[in-house]
Scaffold this active site. Structure first.
Site, PDB file in Angstrom:
ATOM      1  N   ARG A 109     -20.680 -70.457  18.364  1.00 41.75           N
ATOM      2  CA  ARG A 109     -20.731 -70.130  16.939  1.00 41.75           C
ATOM      3  C   ARG A 109     -21.859 -70.881  16.238  1.00 41.75           C
ATOM      4  O   ARG A 109     -22.606 -70.321  15.439  1.00 41.75           O
ATOM      5  CB  ARG A 109     -19.402 -70.481  16.272  1.00 41.75           C
ATOM      6  CG  ARG A 109     -18.671 -69.238  15.870  1.00 41.75           C
ATOM      7  CD  ARG A 109     -17.572 -69.461  14.898  1.00 41.75           C
ATOM      8  NE  ARG A 109     -17.094 -68.119  14.533  1.00 41.75           N
ATOM      9  CZ  ARG A 109     -16.003 -67.878  13.859  1.00 41.75           C
ATOM     10  NH1 ARG A 109     -15.243 -68.851  13.465  1.00 41.75           N
ATOM     11  NH2 ARG A 109     -15.657 -66.640  13.564  1.00 41.75           N
ATOM     12  N   LEU A 143      -2.103 -59.035  -4.757  1.00 41.40           N
ATOM     13  CA  LEU A 143      -3.067 -57.992  -4.388  1.00 41.40           C
ATOM     14  C   LEU A 143      -2.473 -57.097  -3.307  1.00 41.40           C
ATOM     15  O   LEU A 143      -2.548 -55.863  -3.383  1.00 41.40           O
ATOM     16  CB  LEU A 143      -4.370 -58.628  -3.893  1.00 41.40           C
ATOM     17  CG  LEU A 143      -5.215 -59.326  -4.953  1.00 41.40           C
ATOM     18  CD1 LEU A 143      -6.334 -60.130  -4.315  1.00 41.40           C
ATOM     19  CD2 LEU A 143      -5.783 -58.313  -5.938  1.00 41.40           C
ATOM     20  N   GLY A 151      -5.450 -55.011   5.997  1.00 41.24           N
ATOM     21  CA  GLY A 151      -5.617 -55.925   7.123  1.00 41.24           C
ATOM     22  C   GLY A 151      -6.323 -57.167   6.623  1.00 41.24           C
ATOM     23  O   GLY A 151      -6.308 -57.456   5.430  1.00 41.24           O
ATOM     24  N   CYS A 166      -6.036 -62.811   5.654  1.00 41.77           N
ATOM     25  CA  CYS A 166      -5.284 -63.523   4.610  1.00 41.77           C
ATOM     26  C   CYS A 166      -3.964 -62.905   4.181  1.00 41.77           C
ATOM     27  O   CYS A 166      -2.957 -63.588   4.098  1.00 41.77           O
ATOM     28  CB  CYS A 166      -6.161 -63.664   3.367  1.00 41.77           C
ATOM     29  SG  CYS A 166      -7.425 -64.908   3.544  1.00 41.77           S
TER      30      CYS A 166
HETATM   31  C1  UDX Z   1      -8.637 -61.043   0.543  1.00 44.31           C
HETATM   32  C2  UDX Z   1      -8.709 -61.392  -0.956  1.00 44.31           C
HETATM   33  O1  UDX Z   1      -9.264 -60.289  -1.681  1.00 44.31           O
HETATM   34  C3  UDX Z   1      -9.529 -62.644  -1.160  1.00 44.31           C
HETATM   35  O2  UDX Z   1      -9.532 -62.995  -2.524  1.00 44.31           O
HETATM   36  C4  UDX Z   1      -8.908 -63.749  -0.338  1.00 44.31           C
HETATM   37  O3  UDX Z   1      -9.604 -64.942  -0.479  1.00 44.31           O
HETATM   38  C5  UDX Z   1      -8.839 -63.352   1.119  1.00 44.31           C
HETATM   39  O4  UDX Z   1      -8.123 -62.125   1.264  1.00 44.31           O
HETATM   40  P1  UDX Z   1     -10.228 -59.827   2.303  1.00 44.31           P
HETATM   41  O5  UDX Z   1      -9.090 -59.952   3.260  1.00 44.31           O
HETATM   42  O6  UDX Z   1     -11.577 -60.232   2.783  1.00 44.31           O
HETATM   43  O7  UDX Z   1      -9.939 -60.700   0.992  1.00 44.31           O
HETATM   44  O8  UDX Z   1     -10.357 -58.315   1.850  1.00 44.31           O
HETATM   45  P2  UDX Z   1      -9.830 -57.382   0.644  1.00 44.31           P
HETATM   46  O9  UDX Z   1     -10.998 -56.752   0.019  1.00 44.31           O
HETATM   47  O10 UDX Z   1      -8.896 -58.084  -0.252  1.00 44.31           O
HETATM   48  O11 UDX Z   1      -9.068 -56.241   1.447  1.00 44.31           O
HETATM   49  C6  UDX Z   1      -7.896 -56.482   2.200  1.00 44.31           C
HETATM   50  C7  UDX Z   1      -7.356 -55.211   2.798  1.00 44.31           C
HETATM   51  O12 UDX Z   1      -6.817 -54.358   1.806  1.00 44.31           O
HETATM   52  C8  UDX Z   1      -8.406 -54.377   3.542  1.00 44.31           C
HETATM   53  O13 UDX Z   1      -7.851 -53.917   4.758  1.00 44.31           O
HETATM   54  C9  UDX Z   1      -8.678 -53.232   2.594  1.00 44.31           C
HETATM   55  O14 UDX Z   1      -9.128 -52.093   3.246  1.00 44.31           O
HETATM   56  C10 UDX Z   1      -7.316 -53.043   1.959  1.00 44.31           C
HETATM   57  N1  UDX Z   1      -7.347 -52.389   0.631  1.00 44.31           N
HETATM   58  C11 UDX Z   1      -7.980 -52.985  -0.424  1.00 44.31           C
HETATM   59  C12 UDX Z   1      -6.713 -51.161   0.449  1.00 44.31           C
HETATM   60  O15 UDX Z   1      -6.120 -50.605   1.381  1.00 44.31           O
HETATM   61  N2  UDX Z   1      -6.726 -50.588  -0.797  1.00 44.31           N
HETATM   62  C13 UDX Z   1      -7.331 -51.158  -1.875  1.00 44.31           C
HETATM   63  O16 UDX Z   1      -7.278 -50.571  -2.965  1.00 44.31           O
HETATM   64  C14 UDX Z   1      -7.994 -52.388  -1.672  1.00 44.31           C
HETATM   65  P1  ADP Z   2     -11.764 -68.506   8.356  1.00 46.43           P
HETATM   66  O1  ADP Z   2     -11.721 -67.023   8.193  1.00 46.43           O
HETATM   67  O2  ADP Z   2     -10.644 -69.215   7.635  1.00 46.43           O
HETATM   68  O3  ADP Z   2     -13.096 -69.104   8.031  1.00 46.43           O
HETATM   69  P2  ADP Z   2     -12.337 -68.708  11.209  1.00 46.43           P
HETATM   70  O4  ADP Z   2     -11.391 -68.554  12.341  1.00 46.43           O
HETATM   71  O5  ADP Z   2     -13.435 -67.713  11.017  1.00 46.43           O
HETATM   72  O6  ADP Z   2     -11.430 -68.821   9.890  1.00 46.43           O
HETATM   73  O7  ADP Z   2     -13.042 -70.134  11.278  1.00 46.43           O
HETATM   74  C1  ADP Z   2     -12.418 -71.307  11.605  1.00 46.43           C
HETATM   75  C2  ADP Z   2     -13.386 -72.155  12.449  1.00 46.43           C
HETATM   76  O8  ADP Z   2     -12.839 -73.463  12.579  1.00 46.43           O
HETATM   77  C3  ADP Z   2     -13.614 -71.643  13.867  1.00 46.43           C
HETATM   78  O9  ADP Z   2     -14.994 -71.399  14.070  1.00 46.43           O
HETATM   79  C4  ADP Z   2     -13.089 -72.779  14.767  1.00 46.43           C
HETATM   80  O10 ADP Z   2     -13.867 -72.973  15.944  1.00 46.43           O
HETATM   81  C5  ADP Z   2     -13.228 -73.977  13.845  1.00 46.43           C
HETATM   82  N1  ADP Z   2     -12.349 -75.101  14.224  1.00 46.43           N
HETATM   83  C6  ADP Z   2     -11.042 -75.085  14.525  1.00 46.43           C
HETATM   84  N2  ADP Z   2     -10.595 -76.325  14.806  1.00 46.43           N
HETATM   85  C7  ADP Z   2     -11.662 -77.165  14.661  1.00 46.43           C
HETATM   86  C8  ADP Z   2     -11.861 -78.582  14.808  1.00 46.43           C
HETATM   87  N3  ADP Z   2     -10.852 -79.402  15.128  1.00 46.43           N
HETATM   88  N4  ADP Z   2     -13.109 -79.080  14.588  1.00 46.43           N
HETATM   89  C9  ADP Z   2     -14.130 -78.261  14.241  1.00 46.43           C
HETATM   90  N5  ADP Z   2     -14.006 -76.929  14.079  1.00 46.43           N
HETATM   91  C10 ADP Z   2     -12.793 -76.375  14.289  1.00 46.43           C
END
Ligand code: UDX
Ligand code: ADP
Length: 458
Positions: A40, A225, A271, A274
């Site tokens: 990464r 949301l 999906g 979060c």
């Molecule tokens: C979300 C929150 O928006 C963000 O603030 C938080 O920090 C992390 O989670 P994210 O997961 O990146 O962000 O995407 P988001 O745009 O929220 O979409 C989430 C899912 O909902 C996607 O699968 C999207 O396709 C779906 N979605 C969104 C719908 O099905 N309908 C909508 O109207 C909006």
């Molecule tokens: P997010 O979407 O929350 O950013 P990710 O899975 O994309 O989550 O990123 C988390 C990152 O943290 C990964 O790249 C993983 O390798 C790193 N990570 C996990 N544990 C440790 C650790 N102990 N020290 C450093 N990096 C770490």
């Protein structure tokens, strides 16, 4: 030590873009991003960043090598930095107590212990990954158990960026939320973090709370949301039965200013890393406090989402004469939403597995997420072809299942696609992004989501 030194542990979807923005906006700070995953880090140091995010390459290139550095040397980074963001993964626990709901904090705890062990001076530790409420307290205890008499302040600074729009969300956030402990040190730490964001975010949008409100707000924002999506998706099922049109309904409902128009797009389900995780966290928290009705209320948002995914797959089977065994189905899109290569919790995973269970042959196309799709379905040995060209995917297919709302899907030559497919040709538009009338005229049997189907059958 220079106080204007920042380390971020975890170079993922959150840590990478957030630190790139801070470095670009705060040239007076030195920002280091450390991760144990060497591949990464190599990606962040190359022309091909490990994550796809519009505008991110330019942003990283602006500061990389100047005041933005990517490294695997976590320990050294800790020693040399005053402010440490922790942005490691906090997946849902798969074992032991709270399995399936509670957050797995092992990566976080490891980071906290490492910070305590490696530090030689007082530091500020910032929670960036979503953590359960009251996690800051536990982290503070681990940090304070150091035997060197060092003082650590823990701040909660949840991330609200959405993938696909991360750069724009970071540049112009609705709000920045910072929670601090109620103590003079806590207050001092808070001011230091406020100063960083104030480099580009108007002061009135930087809000400060106690740590628990901040942690809770992140979970509740995402739960709210996701709830809107589950609500509109539940109505899409009713629309398909009654002849109401979900697009018309959400437009009409969304124009009420009290409701608002965003996050009312019905689809195959939400999906991403979060929504599900954060709701389950909330559910677990409620159960811990014996608030079972509250827990059930929020859990239903997740159950409705699973229902919506399942419903989409079942509609495909039912309308293709109750069998898709041996039929090629082109899957358009595998990412959980457009403009990202991320497939975490993507509805495509579950839907693909349901279709494979019915013995369909899948031809999966996605502009950015094919590599992740191969990992997600890595255990499947037969019945999948990964296609780097959508026209290849549809060749000989009986149906197209559109799962992700990529803009390019609406721009294809559907006359050509129709000519390449088996007849009768079906399109199941799980995101309502295509021109359904036009497709119907071309000869397709069209199944939009949450509205009447358009078929050429008697
Ligand atoms: C979300 C929150 O928006 C963000 O603030 C938080 O920090 C992390 O989670 P994210 O997961 O990146 O962000 O995407 P988001 O745009 O929220 O979409 C989430 C899912 O909902 C996607 O699968 C999207 O396709 C779906 N979605 C969104 C719908 O099905 N309908 C909508 O109207 C909006
Ligand atoms: P997010 O979407 O929350 O950013 P990710 O899975 O994309 O989550 O990123 C988390 C990152 O943290 C990964 O790249 C993983 O390798 C790193 N990570 C996990 N544990 C440790 C650790 N102990 N020290 C450093 N990096 C770490």
């Amino acid at each position: 030590m220079d106080k204007k030194t920042i380390l971020c542990i975890g170079a993922g979807y959150v840590g990478g873009p957030t630190m790139a923005m801070i470095a670009a906006k705060c040239p007076d700070y030195k920002v280091t991003v450390a991760d144990i995953n060497a591949q990464r880090i190599a990606g962040w140091n190359s022309d091909r960043l490990p994550i796809y995010e519009p505008g991110l390459t330019q942003l990283v290139e602006k500061s990389r090598g100047k005041n933005l550095f990517f490294t695997t040397e976590v320990e050294k980074g800790i020693k040399e930095s005053h402010i440490i963001f922790v942005s490691v993964n906090t997946p849902t626990k798969t074992f032991g107590s709270g399995a399936g709901k509670a957050a797995d904090l092992q990566f976080w705890e490891k980071s906290a212990r490492l910070i305590a062990e490696q530090s030689e001076e007082d530091k500020i530790v910032v929670e960036k990954s979503t953590l359960p409420v009251r996690a800051a307290e536990a982290i503070h205890r681990i940090l304070q158990s150091n035997t060197k008499g060092l003082k650590f302040s823990v701040l909660s600074n949840p991330e609200f960026l959405a993938e696909g729009t991360a750069v724009a969300d970071l540049e112009n956030p609705d709000r920045v939320l910072i929670g601090s402990m109620i103590s003079p040190e806590g207050h001092e730490a808070l001011e230091e973090l406020v100063d960083i964001y104030a480099h580009w975010v108007p002061r009135e949008r930087i809000i400060t709370t106690n740590v628990w409100s901040s942690e809770m707000s992140k979970l509740v924002s995402n739960a709210m949301l996701a709830q809107r999506i589950s609500s509109i998706n539940s109505i899409s099922a009713l629309c398909e039965k009654t002849g109401a049109d979900i697009a018309e309904v959400s437009h009409a409902v969304g124009l009420d200013k009290r409701v608002g128009s965003r996050f009312l797009r019905a689809g195959v389900g939400f999906g991403g890393s979060c929504f599900k995780k954060d709701i389950l966290n909330l559910v677990y928290l409620c159960e811990t406090f014996n608030l079972h009705e509250v827990a059930d209320y929020w859990e239903q948002v997740v159950l409705m989402n699973e229902y919506q995914e399942r419903r989409f797959a079942e509609r495909i089977v039912k309308n293709m004469f109750n069998t898709i065994s041996g039929k090629r189905i082109a899957v358009f899109g595998f990412a959980f939403k457009a403009d990202t290569g991320d497939t975490r919790e993507s509805p495509a995973i579950y839907i693909s597995r349901l279709l494979l269970n019915e013995r369909a042959d899948l031809a999966i196309y996605d502009p950015k997420a094919l590599d992740n799709a191969k990992i997600d379905l890595g255990d499947v040995t037969a019945g999948i072809e990964y296609c780097s060209d959508p026209y290849e995917a549809v060749r000989g297919a009986h149906a197209i299942a559109l799962i992700t709302d990529w803009k390019e899907f609406a721009e294809y030559d559907y006359d050509r696609i129709f000519s390449l497919m088996e007849k009768p040709a079906f399109i199941f538009d799980g995101r309502n992004v295509l021109d359904h009338d036009r497709l119907f005229k071309t000869g397709f049997n069209v199944f939009p989501l949450g509205k009447a189907e358009m078929t050429h059958f008697e």
